[in-house]
Design a protein around this motif. Structure first.
Motif, short mmCIF file in Angstrom:
data_model
loop_
_atom_site.label_atom_id
_atom_site.label_comp_id
_atom_site.label_asym_id
_atom_site.label_seq_id
_atom_site.Cartn_x
_atom_site.Cartn_y
_atom_site.Cartn_z
N UNK A 99 0.82 -1.20 0.00
CA UNK A 99 0.00 0.00 0.00
C UNK A 99 0.86 1.26 0.00
N UNK A 100 2.05 1.18 0.59
CA UNK A 100 2.96 2.33 0.53
C UNK A 100 3.41 2.55 -0.92
N UNK A 101 3.66 1.45 -1.62
CA UNK A 101 4.02 1.55 -3.04
C UNK A 101 2.86 2.14 -3.85
N UNK A 102 1.64 1.70 -3.58
CA UNK A 102 0.48 2.23 -4.31
C UNK A 102 0.35 3.74 -4.11
N UNK A 103 0.62 4.19 -2.89
CA UNK A 103 0.48 5.63 -2.62
C UNK A 103 1.57 6.43 -3.33
N UNK A 104 2.80 5.90 -3.35
CA UNK A 104 3.91 6.67 -3.90
C UNK A 104 4.02 6.56 -5.42
N UNK A 105 3.67 5.40 -5.97
CA UNK A 105 3.90 5.18 -7.39
C UNK A 105 2.63 5.11 -8.22
N UNK A 106 1.48 4.83 -7.60
CA UNK A 106 0.25 4.68 -8.37
C UNK A 106 -0.83 5.69 -7.99
N UNK A 107 -0.55 6.54 -7.01
CA UNK A 107 -1.51 7.55 -6.61
C UNK A 107 -2.73 7.00 -5.90
N UNK A 108 -2.62 5.81 -5.32
CA UNK A 108 -3.73 5.17 -4.60
C UNK A 108 -3.41 5.19 -3.11
N UNK A 109 -4.07 6.02 -2.36
CA UNK A 109 -3.76 6.18 -0.94
C UNK A 109 -4.85 5.54 -0.08
N UNK A 110 -4.40 4.85 0.97
CA UNK A 110 -5.32 4.26 1.94
C UNK A 110 -4.71 4.46 3.33
N UNK A 111 -5.16 5.48 4.06
CA UNK A 111 -4.56 5.77 5.38
C UNK A 111 -4.88 4.72 6.43
N UNK A 112 -5.86 3.85 6.17
CA UNK A 112 -6.26 2.87 7.19
C UNK A 112 -5.15 1.88 7.50
N UNK A 113 -4.31 1.55 6.50
CA UNK A 113 -3.28 0.53 6.72
C UNK A 113 -2.27 0.97 7.78
N UNK A 114 -2.07 2.30 7.90
CA UNK A 114 -1.12 2.80 8.89
C UNK A 114 -1.61 2.57 10.31
N UNK A 115 -2.92 2.36 10.48
CA UNK A 115 -3.50 2.16 11.82
C UNK A 115 -3.52 0.70 12.23
N UNK A 116 -3.15 -0.20 11.31
CA UNK A 116 -3.16 -1.63 11.62
C UNK A 116 -1.92 -1.99 12.43
N UNK A 117 -2.12 -2.55 13.61
CA UNK A 117 -1.01 -2.90 14.49
C UNK A 117 -0.30 -4.15 13.97
N UNK A 118 1.03 -4.15 14.08
CA UNK A 118 1.82 -5.31 13.68
C UNK A 118 1.87 -6.31 14.83
#
Length: 326
Positions: A99-118
């Protein structure tokens, strides 16, 4: 672009620009296939690029919950809790990187993934061999080889692993030409994880073994693998691991005694001899000092174990003193 096409482009980017290893690429491919498979069922159809941007935190958590349930079922059969947690953490890392790649290279952003705990996992402490066992490995394994060539090769290989603290892959990726720096300066240029190079000093005993093996090497070509298999190609790691399994069975040693345990032994024995932690970090090629510090924790655990078994006050059952009743 479909989600599957985006995954393929992401993996190609990982291989070319991030220089990820083939094993990492294969693991990420499998992890992302599992993720998309779940989302296809969970969302009643494989999401397109716009759909990937709309995946909610609840959806991500549902996927992770299923992974945890699968891990629990697998653990009932064979896996340990820590290993299962590490696997889930890797899968979250793969999805987050995607999803980080999608945001930086494809213009597809999803902020929800940053809230998912590892998922957190407890990293196991290194388990080295004793000095006596580690020194015995090269000669003893060489004696188990079936041909004179294999005996010379295996003796040099396992002496190199312990004497320089190399990963098995680093040793097996060496070519004859790499001995040039060894002859001229007494060091080897090693290509480690992420294609990062480091210079590793070579002990005289290791250098002598490598030079003796070079004289017996079946191929004179500089680009030939330093450690070839029976057919002349690069020796596979599984062959070296099998040789050590056979030796440890004869020696009555536990399953954690592997070629990688020689790397742990190298670091631990250096630390016990007073080597600086930063120096050990450079020799091992660790990107982070925290990784190297695990050897400090392992040494503390070993000292505590010795203390608990040896100190009179540490005994679980107190012995009655003379002149007193039981």
């Amino acid at each position: 672009m479909t989600a599957e096409e985006a995954v393929q482009k992401f993996l190609e980017w990982m291989a070319t620009e991030k220089r990820a290893s083939p094993l990492t690429i294969d693991a990420y491919r499998a992890d992302l296939a599992r993720f998309l498979g779940f989302m296809s069922e969970h969302l009643d159809g494989l999401p397109d690029m716009a759909g990937l941007a709309r995946v909610s935190l609840r959806d991500f958590r549902a996927w992770l919950a299923q992974e945890q349930a699968r891990s629990a079922a697998s653990r009932m059969r064979q896996s340990t809790p820590d290993r299962a947690a590490r696997t889930r953490a890797r899968r979250v890392s793969a999805v987050r990187s995607f999803f980080r790649y999608l945001a930086r290279r494809q213009g597809v952003e999803n902020p929800a993934i940053a809230l998912l705990a590892t998922p957190r996992s407890k990293k196991p402490l290194p388990r080295p061999l004793s000095v006596t066992d580690a020194k015995a490995v090269p000669e003893d394994i060489a004696e188990l080889a079936h041909t004179p060539m294999a005996r010379q090769r295996d003796g040099a290989l396992f002496l190199l692993l312990y004497g320089c603290g190399l990963r098995i892959s680093e040793a097996l990726n060496l070519n004859i030409a790499d001995l040039g720096t060894l002859i001229s300066s007494g060091v080897l240029r090693i290509c480690g994880k992420g294609n990062k190079e480091r210079l590793v000093p070579v002990l005289p005993a290791v250098q002598q073994a490598l030079e003796a093996w070079r004289k017996q090497h079946p191929s004179p070509a500089p680009e030939s693998p330093l450690f070839p298999g029976v057919r002349g190609g690069r020796l596979q790691a599984g062959v070296a691991q099998k040789a050590m399994r056979e030796w440890r069975a004869l020696a009555g040693l536990p399953d954690h005694v592997t070629p990688h345990a020689l790397r742990h032994s190298f670091a631990t024995h250096l630390m016990e001899g007073g080597a600086d932690l930063r120096i050990i970090q450079e020799l091992l090629g660790h990107a982070s000092l925290s990784t190297t510090q695990r050897y400090t924790l392992a040494d503390e655990a070993r000292l505590l174990d010795v203390w608990s078994r040896a100190h009179p006050r540490a005994q679980k059952t107190a012995q009655p003193r003379e002149g007193t009743r039981d």
